[in-house]
Design an enzyme around this catalytic site. Sequence first.
Site, PDB file in Angstrom:
ATOM      1  CE  LYS A   1      -1.578   1.874   3.781  1.00  0.00           C
ATOM      2  NZ  LYS A   1      -0.574   2.677   4.493  1.00  0.00           N
TER       3      LYS A   1
ATOM      4  CE  LYS B   1      -0.732  -4.466  12.786  1.00  0.00           C
ATOM      5  NZ  LYS B   1       0.596  -4.246  13.319  1.00  0.00           N
TER       6      LYS B   1
ATOM      7  CD  GLU C   1       0.520   4.959  13.461  1.00  0.00           C
ATOM      8  OE1 GLU C   1       1.543   4.294  13.252  1.00  0.00           O
ATOM      9  OE2 GLU C   1      -0.010   5.694  12.613  1.00  0.00           O
TER      10      GLU C   1
ATOM     11  CG  HIS D   1      -3.811  -0.151   8.127  1.00  0.00           C
ATOM     12  ND1 HIS D   1      -3.397  -1.118   7.242  1.00  0.00           N
ATOM     13  CD2 HIS D   1      -2.757   0.690   8.254  1.00  0.00           C
ATOM     14  CE1 HIS D   1      -2.156  -0.856   6.859  1.00  0.00           C
ATOM     15  NE2 HIS D   1      -1.745   0.232   7.447  1.00  0.00           N
TER      16      HIS D   1
END
Length: 463
Positions: A144, A178, A212, A236
């Site tokens: 991406k 993940k 984040e 995401h």
Amino acid sequence: MTSTFINIFGATGNLARRKLIPALYDLHCKGQLSTDLKITGVAPGEMTTPEFRDLVRESEASLNQWADFADRINYVQADVTSPEDMVRAWQVIAELTPEQEPGRVNCLHYLALRPDLYAPAVTALASAGMTGNGPGWRRIVIEKPFGSDGRTARDLNEHLHKHLDEDQVYRIDHYLGKETVQNLLVFRFANSIFEPIWNRNYIDSVEITVDEEDMVGDRGEYYDGSGVLRDMFQSHLLQLMTLVAMDPPHSYEADALRNEKVKVLSAVRRPSLREIEEHLVIGQYEGYHYEPGVAPGSQTPTFAALRLFIDNWRWQGVPFHLRSGKGLPAKNTEMIINFRSPPHMLFPVPDDGDIPGNQLLIRIQPDEGVGLEFQSKVPGAGLRMRPVNLEFSYDAGFNDVEIPDAYERLLLDALAGDASLFTRSDEIELAWSIIDPITDRLDLPGAPTPYRYLPGTQGPQTP
Ligand code: BG6
């Protein structure tokens, strides 16, 4: 035995050095790479193979294991957009396994490149005969961002489909690799108690948060043209939303999974101009302008909170609150399923408000785990209640198992030809069709400007 090559184009860049080589090294140490797997680093810089091995050397690698792993690695100096260079690179690769006809070797071409190089790279690979399935297979992994909006994503898909079949293309969204994201599907579909209540009758709202602590760092040039909506939401966050919201697929197989995800993306209500005003908050951390590569006066959001709705029977009227930002107090990716409050309360309600509904907290990273909050009677006289927690943590539940990095799983899957955790062309285009009206609105004159927030604080108030 047929040899397999992972050819990393853009092999001297950050992604290759920080993610791909370390993931391959870990897989090597765990004995998960077949002995005949070779890695070719391809980049335009002049360098010998020993110099390239030194460049990508893992600082924490043990001497013996690294030496063993490094034997798999070779370097080819070539410009991936030049068909002549690709013909030469292909010859070098073929010479590494002189005992085999070039058409018989398997190749996973990993495009760890700037997005504007994807199309010319595929043209050059195709013209060098590196994309056609022979007796050996050929696959392409694309990172991406896949396009910068629906139109560019569609153009790129059309270009890829000129040279490759869809099942040769592996579009990465590393969140799908993940462990805890995959566990979301196991949690939902390997347990029977959740599915009957996984709908608008029992669920009041869903929160998907990807906070984040890190700031833009050395990626200012890319990020400034992208912002949080294109960088995080289109990929995401919407992927996480599809996994929470989708119907049970009939099998754990690429197309069955992707068909269900596509149904969710198709049903997401495209926000109208009024809804964008009401359901979107954007922010930018103080000091963003001073990041290298960022344009002076840039209005690119580094934070966004967005409320979306899914117009189908399961989710009608249930708000999905999506939120992500950089420069926040801590890294935290989680999903919260807020259940409805009981329809009628038998017990005394505290003066300060309602008894909240149950909350299911799925922690993606860090402190991976699942928590369920429910009401409990406080021991002692009376019927005072307080929320308590039922907790599962990966640390306690699987204390002997290390959680592998997402790239390890995705590389293994691409080698095995399993595309379940990669995004299909229609998924990507649908995801853009949700984000495009929002970014288009923000690009217009008179668009809302981002609230400023101090790095390390919670960001703006969310809707
Ligand atoms: C990337 C984004 O796709 O994901 C980055 O481009 C972001 O901006 C990163 O920092 C977050 O990934 P992770 O795995 O660290 O949560």
